[in-house]
Scaffold this motif. Structure first.
Motif, short mmCIF file in Angstrom:
data_model
loop_
_atom_site.label_atom_id
_atom_site.label_comp_id
_atom_site.label_asym_id
_atom_site.label_seq_id
_atom_site.Cartn_x
_atom_site.Cartn_y
_atom_site.Cartn_z
N PRO A 111 1.54 6.53 -7.66
CA PRO A 111 -0.04 5.96 -8.51
C PRO A 111 0.41 5.86 -10.22
O PRO A 111 -1.57 5.23 -10.10
N ASP A 112 0.82 5.67 -10.68
CA ASP A 112 0.49 5.25 -12.35
C ASP A 112 1.42 4.17 -12.40
O ASP A 112 0.70 3.16 -13.49
N ALA A 113 1.08 3.29 -11.42
CA ALA A 113 1.19 1.96 -11.66
C ALA A 113 0.26 1.11 -10.39
O ALA A 113 -0.01 1.27 -9.75
N CYS A 114 0.21 -0.34 -11.45
CA CYS A 114 -1.16 -0.97 -10.03
C CYS A 114 -0.04 -2.38 -9.82
O CYS A 114 1.11 -3.02 -9.90
N PHE A 115 -0.22 -2.21 -8.31
CA PHE A 115 0.39 -3.03 -7.14
C PHE A 115 -0.93 -4.34 -6.92
O PHE A 115 -1.63 -4.26 -6.46
N VAL A 116 -0.26 -5.50 -7.55
CA VAL A 116 -1.28 -6.56 -6.73
C VAL A 116 -0.37 -7.92 -5.90
O VAL A 116 0.97 -7.55 -5.93
N ILE A 143 0.78 -1.26 0.48
CA ILE A 143 -0.09 0.02 0.43
C ILE A 143 1.12 0.97 -0.30
O ILE A 143 0.38 2.03 -1.02
N GLY A 144 2.01 0.92 0.57
CA GLY A 144 3.42 2.72 0.68
C GLY A 144 3.46 2.80 -0.31
O GLY A 144 3.90 3.37 -1.13
N LEU A 145 3.84 1.27 -0.76
CA LEU A 145 4.73 1.40 -2.65
C LEU A 145 3.42 2.12 -3.91
O LEU A 145 3.42 2.83 -4.40
N ALA A 146 2.05 1.90 -3.87
CA ALA A 146 1.07 1.81 -4.16
C ALA A 146 0.76 3.91 -4.18
O ALA A 146 0.68 4.30 -5.41
N GLN A 147 0.75 4.58 -3.17
CA GLN A 147 0.77 5.14 -2.99
C GLN A 147 1.75 6.36 -3.41
O GLN A 147 1.52 7.60 -3.76
N GLU A 148 2.83 6.29 -3.17
CA GLU A 148 4.56 6.45 -3.42
C GLU A 148 4.35 6.95 -4.95
O GLU A 148 4.79 7.61 -6.09
N ASN A 160 -5.08 1.56 -7.49
CA ASN A 160 -3.87 0.57 -7.37
C ASN A 160 -3.60 -0.62 -6.77
O ASN A 160 -2.43 -0.31 -7.27
N VAL A 161 -4.49 -1.13 -6.06
CA VAL A 161 -3.93 -2.19 -5.56
C VAL A 161 -5.10 -2.98 -5.36
O VAL A 161 -6.04 -2.78 -5.43
N ARG A 162 -4.64 -4.56 -5.72
CA ARG A 162 -4.70 -5.26 -5.24
C ARG A 162 -4.39 -6.31 -4.72
O ARG A 162 -3.54 -6.59 -4.98
N PHE A 163 -6.09 -7.10 -4.18
CA PHE A 163 -5.17 -8.31 -3.18
C PHE A 163 -5.32 -9.74 -3.73
O PHE A 163 -7.02 -10.16 -3.49
N LEU A 164 -4.60 -10.97 -4.22
CA LEU A 164 -4.95 -11.97 -4.63
C LEU A 164 -5.12 -13.17 -3.81
O LEU A 164 -4.13 -13.16 -3.52
#
Ligand SMILES: C[S@@+](CC[C@H](N)C(=O)[O-])C[C@H]1O[C@@H](n2cnc3c(N)ncnc32)[C@H](O)[C@@H]1O
Length: 229
Positions: free
Chosen positions: A73-78, A66-71, A101-105
């Motif tokens: 915003p143009d990338a997508c984090f899974v 979530i920290g990376l996703a906030q830093e 920009n974050v999803r949890f599988l």
């Protein structure tokens, strides 16, 4: 020091709309018998648009991702993890932070990467995986050779794979596996205190245990034919 169980913690089940927004299930039965019924692990399928895809294998409670996703915003984090309670915690945090920009599988890393196309991932992390090395526990190892092969397959040429562990023995074993695979070039290794970037790193650093880190880059070496695990 014996390994400790940190999976015992209280968590509120997320609201249905938060679960629908952030979490997808990849059950073992469907992965094995009906993989075509599951959402592909692609930016388009998970986020609805093209974007650089970053995966955290064994993301746990999600703080790092979530920290990376906030830093960025143009990338997508899974984040992928098979521990539901940890992912519920991650979903609650993502929802409270309002990140989009974050999803949890929810599923087993070793079974689900076939749903990601070749060369489709721009960066990957595996941070503090459980360091199973004893022969009797090897069936639980989250990074056997077949899974490393899958990670190599889905990373774009040159893409970085970050591997961090508190266990010296596990680090040595996986450094050798990664380095000798031919699928990765080890760009750097280091050992030290990093200021607790993940939940588990905070736990170990408070106990004066350093992290061992490597960054490996995907080579252009073609992969051998796939063998199902
Ligand atoms: C020690 S925790 C580390 C969590 C997080 N990366 C951190 O550093 O705080 C290891 C995580 O890997 C997950 N895990 C282990 N094996 C897995 C597998 N085969 N598939 C999915 N998740 C796995 C566990 O459920 C756990 O959440």
């Amino acid at each position: 020091m014996p390994r400790v169980k940190l999976s015992r913690f209280r968590v509120r089940q997320p609201e249905p709309d938060a679960l629908a927004a952030y979490m997808l299930a990849y059950p073992g039965y469907e992965l094995h018998f009906q993989p075509e019924t599951l959402t592909p692990i692609t930016a388009e399928a998970l986020f609805g648009h093209a974007c650089p895809l970053v995966i955290d294998f064994g993301c746990g409670r999600g703080d790092f991702l979530i920290g990376l996703a906030q830093e960025q915003p143009d990338a997508c984090f899974v984040g992928i993890d098979f521990h539901q309670k940890s992912l519920w915690d991650a979903v609650n945090k993502a929802s409270a932070a309002g990140v989009t920009n974050v999803r949890f599988l929810h599923g087993d890393i070793r079974r689900m990467l076939k749903l990601a196309p070749d060369g489709s991932v721009s960066e990957a992390y595996m941070l503090f995986p459980p360091p199973y090395l004893k022969p009797s526990k090897l069936y639980k190892d989250p990074l056997p050779e077949d899974t490393l092969r899958e990670i190599a397959r889905l990373l774009a040429p040159g893409a970085p794979f970050h591997f961090v562990t508190d266990s010296a023995e596990y680090f040595d074993a996986k450094r050798d596996l990664i380095g000798e695979s031919g699928w990765f070039e080890i760009a750097s290794t280091s050992q030290g205190f990093e200021g607790g970037k993940t939940y588990f790193q905070q736990f170990w650093e408070k106990r004066n245990i350093e992290s061992r880190r490597l960054e490996a880059h995907r080579t252009h070496t073609p992969l051998p034919p796939h063998s199902e695990v």
